[in-house]
Design an enzyme around this catalytic site. Structure first.
Site, short mmCIF file in Angstrom:
data_model
loop_
_atom_site.label_atom_id
_atom_site.label_comp_id
_atom_site.label_asym_id
_atom_site.label_seq_id
_atom_site.Cartn_x
_atom_site.Cartn_y
_atom_site.Cartn_z
CG ASN A 161 38.51 78.06 46.50
OD1 ASN A 161 39.63 78.24 46.02
ND2 ASN A 161 37.77 77.01 46.19
CG HIS B 51 44.35 82.33 50.63
ND1 HIS B 51 44.66 81.64 49.49
CD2 HIS B 51 45.38 82.08 51.48
CE1 HIS B 51 45.81 81.00 49.64
NE2 HIS B 51 46.25 81.24 50.85
CB CYS C 7 37.48 101.38 61.13
SG CYS C 7 37.14 100.45 62.62
CB CYS D 22 39.94 102.10 65.33
SG CYS D 22 40.64 101.48 63.79
N GLY E 121 41.67 70.07 43.98
CA GLY E 121 41.64 71.23 43.07
C GLY E 121 42.59 72.35 43.45
CB THR E 122 44.80 73.43 45.74
OG1 THR E 122 45.94 74.29 45.95
CG2 THR E 122 44.91 72.24 46.67
CB SER E 123 48.62 74.56 41.83
OG SER E 123 48.63 75.73 42.62
CG ASN F 94 45.12 69.32 40.21
OD1 ASN F 94 45.09 69.50 39.01
ND2 ASN F 94 45.34 70.30 41.08
CB ALA G 182 36.98 68.89 41.71
#
Ligand code: NAD
Length: 274
Positions: A107, A124, A174, A176, A213-215, A239, A257
């Protein structure tokens, strides 16, 4: 909802700080953030082949920016208006009690941290962070600033030039010379190597992995339960629907959940005098 076998396992095993939880979008559903996959998920309304990929979003933005902005506004508004739910709070409590070692999450909504969890590995990225695409310098954006950005996107959603100016203002260059972008991983993009290594490290000595709670449809996150199982961990999958790991897990709890974690929490805290 929990079988006596699962209850027995939980009482015996979830006590030692050798428990890791891998979370997915289903955990934040009760906070009002839609899942992508599964019933009622965003992919029922938005084609993942277009909206899931940077190339798809860029191509669509050139022809119909409104459709891209509607998707971003839809998803971001749910994140910006969300609060941790009982699942986030139970996980944070289990960490404070020394039971849960860490959370590895797919998440991007920051809700684990908001509820007080400390050891959170974000596979992620985070919807509140921006990173330089060249030097990977990172900054966290204030919620109010992000809300203002989303309001402007919504207001000018059909005006491409105006939208490009807004994007340049909120995602400047940025020092840079690189351009800042939101620090999340889209389909086809690589995860940060150090983050992934840290996730594997957490699983090296893990005795129990709760997959919540994840596929398990997104890689490399979907590899993590296999990695843990090969090293001897027991795997509990929670799930309401069947997942890609359902055939390999040790215990499967087909439930939401919130309900399942409350039962697990009760199981750990209420002594059985039967
Ligand atoms: P996912 O793979 O985590 O799938 C969601 C899963 O949640 C499905 O298997 C579904 O059956 C399950 N689910 C639905 N209701 C549930 C409930 N009440 N309790 C437990 N499980 C429930 O995630 P996705 O939606 O396919 O998204 C893919 C990626 O997109 C994520 O890995 C993440 O990076 C991003 N995403 C993040 C958020 C967030 O930050 N909250 C939300 C959606 C998508």
């Amino acid at each position: 909802m929990l079988s006596s076998e699962v209850k027995e396992f939980i009482k015996k095993s979830l006590i030692k700080g050798e428990v890791v939880c891998l979370t997915g979008a289903g955990v934040s559903l009760e906070s009002g953030i839609p899942v992508f996959r599964g019933k009622g998920g965003l992919w029922e309304r938005y084609d993942p082949q277009i909206y899931g990929y940077p190339e798809g979003l860029t191509a669509l933005f050139k022809t119909t920016p409104k459709r891209v902005i509607d998707f971003i506004v839809d998803f971001y508004n749910s994140i910006l208006n969300s609060k941790p739910n009982p699942v986030h709070r139970i996980l944070s409590l289990l960490e404070r009690q020394g039971i849960l070692k860490s959370i590895i999450t797919q998440n991007i909504d920051n809700l684990h941290q908001e509820s007080g969890s400390r050891n959170v590995i974000e596979l992620h990225g985070n919807a509140y962070r921006i990173r330089c695409s060249e030097c990977f310098n990172k900054f966290t954006l204030e919620k109010e600033r992000l809300k203002e950005f989303i309001r402007l996107l919504k207001k000018y959603r059909s005006q491409r030039i105006k939208l490009l100016k807004i994007l340049a203002r909120y995602f400047p260059r940025c020092s840079c010379g690189g351009r800042f972008r939101i620090d999340i991983v889209l389909f086809g993009e690589n995860l940060s190597e150090s983050t992934l290594l840290e996730a594997y490290r957490q699983l090296d000595n893990c005795k129990t992995l709760i997959v919540l709670g994840t596929s398990l449809a997104v890689y490399p996150a979907a590899n993590l339960p296999f990695y843990a199982k090969e090293r001897g961990a027991k795997i509990i999958v929670i799930n309401p629907e069947i997942t890609n790991f359902s055939d390999y897990c040790d215990y499967q709890i087909r439930a939401e959940a919130g309900k399942a974690m409350l039962e697990i929490f009760k199981c750990l805290t209420i002594q059985d005098h039967a």
